[in-house]
Design a protein around this motif. Structure first.
Motif: not given
Ligand code: SF4
Lengths: 370, 82
Positions: A342, A350, A358
């Motif tokens: 992240p 992500m 994520a």
């Protein structure tokens, strides 16, 4: 909060888990492993956060579909937005897009280098910016599914009423039913049941998914975002499979009305028309996007500023495409958690909180697919 | 971005916007997409109310979950006795 607690009771989750186990055993004994898909970023997040996959019995798999609008936005769209910022345009955007990689840079870096990038909670902010800075051009980055398109259409109608002529939209709107049609027709991707998105359905109405049940034999349940809503929704999907009677059940009737939201539909139809949209990882799908009607060309940022939006370049090892289709789980991407995390996302899945990678990174093993 | 928590409409302005209340906080939202009156609960997404909450349907679903929970507790109590 009382309202929320009622949808999160563990005592109600226990019998749902038992029911899932019984129905799951029934279905898998008859048809083998079952694959369910959720296609809404908010479902993806809730499923990861509450560890919903732990409730699924042996042989029942729940995969994430392309339900995060940021994750399916092509890098070329961001290249165009960055180009606009370099030309001195005020670029108004949802915060989610800031760190989505374009071909060479992203909006966050463009802002750090002095570009005027304004992060907005609501598209309404773009209208205010145009009103407060009449000497500047303002472009709103118009991404989203039906749920977000409706507010942006309302904002545009308001801006036209205000007579604002320095505001335009760079559009990359995406529609859920056409991408579901494409996924349903994909031979690599056998889906038995679909947890239909909650708030997209509030706009378009649950009937829209009828073709999935009728033509593709896919069980469909419209479910809310609370953990019990999701468990009950999954139970409803297995129940349809046990009955061998795929249909569309609306379990989110407290919000989703038959026929959807007619006001939202009318506002959208007044300014937008279907176009071919390019989905990151899935490619172009005819009729899967909305663009401004020709008579509103002056509000189309690409035409107004003479931009050509190209596909752009993706990191060669990013597997977002397969992940968006539910063919791979995030930890099957070689970059996951190593070079892509992240703080330093290499792919859009992500970046957005609602992205599969994520959610998987944040909630770890609990979101791992069986 | 999709706030699934319904907020109560507490005031409506002439320009199509209005004020909603959540946990004591007032927030201005666009109401152009819904037919809402003061006292209605709305779902807000990206600064706009996108649909009103049907309280009767919400209560029916909560009742179902309460019944499930109560039946489960009874079952556990019976198992504990035997
Ligand atoms: S982990 Fe990163 S690089 Fe790999 S698929 Fe997900 S977003 Fe793309």
């Amino acid at each position: 909060m009382k309202y929320i607690d009622g949808f999160r009771s563990l005592d109600a989750a226990a019998p749902l888990r038992q029911s899932l186990a019984e129905l799951g055993a029934h279905v898998t004994a008859r048809r083998g492993p079952v694959r369910l898909m959720e296609v809404c970023g908010s479902h993806t997040m809730a499923i990861a956060r509450f560890g919903i996959r732990d409730f699924l019995p042996e042989g029942v798999e729940l995969v994430s579909g392309p339900g995060c609008p940021v994750c399916v936005t092509e890098p070329g769209f961001l290249d165009a937005a960055i180009d606009l910022a370099h030309r001195g345009v005020i670029v108004a955007t949802f915060g989610d897009l800031l760190r989505v990689p374009g071909s060479r840079s992203d909006l966050a870096r463009t802002r750090a280098a002095g570009g005027w990038i304004e992060v907005c909670q609501s598209p309404h902010r773009a209208r205010e910016l145009a009103r407060d800075h009449p000497d500047r051009e303002v472009v709103f980055l118009a991404v989203g599914f039906e749920t977000t398109i409706a507010p942006i259409a309302a904002m545009l109608a308001g801006a036209r009423r205000d007579g604002l002529d320095t505001l335009s939209l760079l559009t990359a709107f995406k529609l859920i039913p056409p991408v579901l049609a494409a996924l349903a027709a994909d031979p690599d991707l056998r889906i038995d049941g679909l947890l239909c998105p909650a708030h997209v359905s509030a706009i378009i109405g649950p009937e829209t998914y009828g073709f999935l049940a009728a033509d593709h034999g896919i069980a469909c349940v419209v479910a809310g975002f609370e953990p019990l809503d999701i468990l009950y929704g999954l139970e409803g999907l297995l129940r349809q499979l046990v009955d061998e009677a795929p249909r569309v059940d609306n379990q989110y009737s407290r919000v989703v009305k038959p026929g959807g939201n007619p006001r939202a539909q009318a506002l959208m139809a007044a300014c937008l028309e279907p176009v071919t949209a390019a989905w990151r990882g899935l490619g172009p799908i005819p009729g899967s996007g909305l663009g401004l009607r020709p008579e509103l060309a002056r509000y189309d940022a690409a035409r107004r500023h003479g931009l050509t939006v190209r596909a752009g370049e993706v990191h060669p090892q990013c597997r977002c495409g397969a992940i968006l289709k539910g063919l791979l789980s995030p930890d099957q991407c070689g970059l996951f958690g190593r070079t892509c995390h992240p703080e330093h996302p290499l792919g859009p899945c992500m970046v957005s909180q609602e992205g599969s990678c994520a959610a998987h990174f944040r909630y770890g093993r609990r979101s791992r697919q069986p | 971005m999709c706030l699934a928590i319904p907020m109560e409409v507490v005031a409506i302005e002439a320009d199509g916007s209005g004020w909603v209340m959540l946990d004591g906080l007032r927030q201005r939202v666009g109401l152009e997409l819904v037919e809402a009156r003061v006292g209605d609960h709305v779902l807000v997404h990206a600064g706009y109310a996108i649909e009103t909450l049907d309280l009767a349907e919400a209560e029916a679903r909560l009742a179902l979950f309460r019944d499930l929970a109560a039946a489960w507790q009874r079952k556990i109590a019976v198992e504990a006795q035997s």
